[in-house]
Design a protein around this motif. Structure first.
Motif, short mmCIF file in Angstrom:
data_model
loop_
_atom_site.label_atom_id
_atom_site.label_comp_id
_atom_site.label_asym_id
_atom_site.label_seq_id
_atom_site.Cartn_x
_atom_site.Cartn_y
_atom_site.Cartn_z
N GLY A 16 -2.93 4.56 4.03
CA GLY A 16 -2.93 5.30 5.20
C GLY A 16 -3.61 4.39 6.60
N HIS A 17 -4.35 3.39 6.01
CA HIS A 17 -4.94 2.61 7.07
C HIS A 17 -5.35 1.11 6.55
N VAL A 18 -4.19 0.48 6.15
CA VAL A 18 -4.25 -1.01 5.34
C VAL A 18 -5.22 -1.77 6.14
N GLU A 19 -5.24 -2.02 7.50
CA GLU A 19 -6.20 -2.70 8.11
C GLU A 19 -7.67 -2.73 7.84
N ARG A 20 -8.04 -1.23 7.71
CA ARG A 20 -9.44 -1.17 7.51
C ARG A 20 -9.77 -1.26 5.85
N ALA A 21 -8.71 -1.04 4.88
CA ALA A 21 -8.87 -1.27 3.75
C ALA A 21 -9.12 -2.63 3.32
N THR A 22 -8.25 -3.55 4.23
CA THR A 22 -8.11 -4.99 3.92
C THR A 22 -9.68 -5.62 4.56
N ILE A 23 -9.79 -5.01 5.60
CA ILE A 23 -11.39 -5.36 5.99
C ILE A 23 -12.70 -5.20 5.10
N CYS A 49 -7.48 1.22 -6.98
CA CYS A 49 -7.78 0.61 -8.23
C CYS A 49 -7.02 0.84 -9.22
N THR A 50 -5.55 1.45 -9.03
CA THR A 50 -4.72 1.61 -10.04
C THR A 50 -3.64 0.31 -10.25
N THR A 51 -2.95 0.21 -11.46
CA THR A 51 -2.12 -0.75 -11.48
C THR A 51 -0.96 -0.52 -10.38
N ASP A 52 -0.76 -1.73 -9.72
CA ASP A 52 0.27 -1.84 -8.75
C ASP A 52 -0.21 -0.89 -7.49
N GLY A 53 -1.49 -0.19 -7.57
CA GLY A 53 -1.62 0.69 -6.47
C GLY A 53 -1.71 0.12 -4.87
N ALA A 54 -2.14 -1.27 -4.93
CA ALA A 54 -2.27 -2.30 -3.68
C ALA A 54 -1.13 -3.08 -3.55
N SER A 55 0.04 -2.83 -4.41
CA SER A 55 1.36 -3.86 -4.31
C SER A 55 1.91 -3.67 -2.84
N GLY A 56 2.37 -4.72 -2.28
CA GLY A 56 3.03 -4.36 -0.86
C GLY A 56 2.00 -3.98 0.13
N LEU A 57 1.10 -3.79 0.09
CA LEU A 57 0.02 -3.60 1.19
C LEU A 57 -0.35 -4.78 1.80
N GLN A 58 -0.05 -4.92 3.16
CA GLN A 58 -0.43 -6.03 3.99
C GLN A 58 -0.49 -5.94 5.36
N ALA A 59 -1.75 -6.02 5.98
CA ALA A 59 -1.78 -5.74 7.20
C ALA A 59 -1.27 -6.91 8.02
N GLY A 61 -0.98 -10.18 9.89
CA GLY A 61 -1.92 -11.17 10.12
C GLY A 61 -2.80 -11.26 8.98
N MET A 62 -2.94 -10.42 8.06
CA MET A 62 -4.15 -10.47 7.11
C MET A 62 -3.44 -10.74 5.68
N GLU A 63 -4.38 -11.31 4.80
CA GLU A 63 -4.09 -11.60 3.46
C GLU A 63 -3.55 -10.30 2.77
N PRO A 64 -2.63 -10.09 1.74
CA PRO A 64 -2.19 -9.16 1.12
C PRO A 64 -3.43 -8.59 0.31
N LEU A 65 -3.57 -7.22 0.15
CA LEU A 65 -4.52 -6.49 -0.22
C LEU A 65 -4.77 -6.63 -1.74
N SER A 66 -3.75 -6.88 -2.31
CA SER A 66 -3.71 -6.99 -3.70
C SER A 66 -4.11 -8.47 -4.11
N ASP A 67 -4.11 -9.11 -3.45
CA ASP A 67 -4.62 -10.57 -3.55
C ASP A 67 -6.16 -10.61 -3.26
N LEU A 68 -6.64 -9.78 -2.47
CA LEU A 68 -7.90 -9.79 -2.08
C LEU A 68 -8.80 -8.83 -3.32
N ILE A 69 -8.11 -7.92 -3.76
CA ILE A 69 -8.74 -7.06 -5.03
C ILE A 69 -8.73 -7.99 -6.32
N ALA A 70 -7.58 -8.84 -6.33
CA ALA A 70 -7.69 -9.70 -7.28
C ALA A 70 -8.94 -10.74 -7.53
N GLN A 71 -8.93 -11.39 -6.19
CA GLN A 71 -9.94 -12.33 -5.98
C GLN A 71 -11.19 -11.54 -6.24
#
Length: 120
Positions: A16-23, A49-59, A61-71
């Motif tokens: 619902g608010h990918v930018e805030r989640a990414t931050i 935190c579910t399998t593929d739960g962050a897939s495709g989420l990218q605000a 100008g920001m890094e994909p959320l799934s990449d940040l979670i993996a890091q």
């Protein structure tokens, strides 16, 4: 007594608010490079935190959320899903990515009591 820094990030946002989640995950990922770090996921963030739960989420100008979670998880970070939010979203332990667990207020409060600083 351990002198290692500890941080807790409270993340309420997801699809619902990918930018805030990414931050939230930029903070968590950065902290997890040098400190014991946990993210407490509630509300809209529950699916992250579910399998593929962050897939495709990218605000924009920001890094994909799934990449940040993996890091974050690769750095030893811990994902704690609110038990009530898990129930509301029909999420079970079997749905979670490795490094995530269903853990509520007692675990979160104990972590804070042990010296963790809250990053919001």
């Amino acid at each position: 007594m351990s002198t290692q820094e500890k941080y807790l990030v409270n993340c309420q946002d997801g699809r619902g608010h990918v930018e805030r989640a990414t931050i939230a995950f930029i903070l968590a990922t950065t902290a997890s490079k040098t400190a014991e770090t946990a993210v407490f996921l509630t509300s809209d963030a529950a699916q992250l935190c579910t399998t593929d739960g962050a897939s495709g989420l990218q605000a924009a100008g920001m890094e994909p959320l799934s990449d940040l979670i993996a890091q974050f998880l690769g750095n030893g970070g811990k994902l704690w899903l609110c038990p009530i939010c898990a129930k509301v979203n029909s999420i079970t332990e079997a749905d979670l990515v490795e490094g995530a667990e269903i853990a509520g207020a007692p675990k979160t409060m104990a972590f804070l009591s042990s010296g963790a600083k809250l990053l919001a």
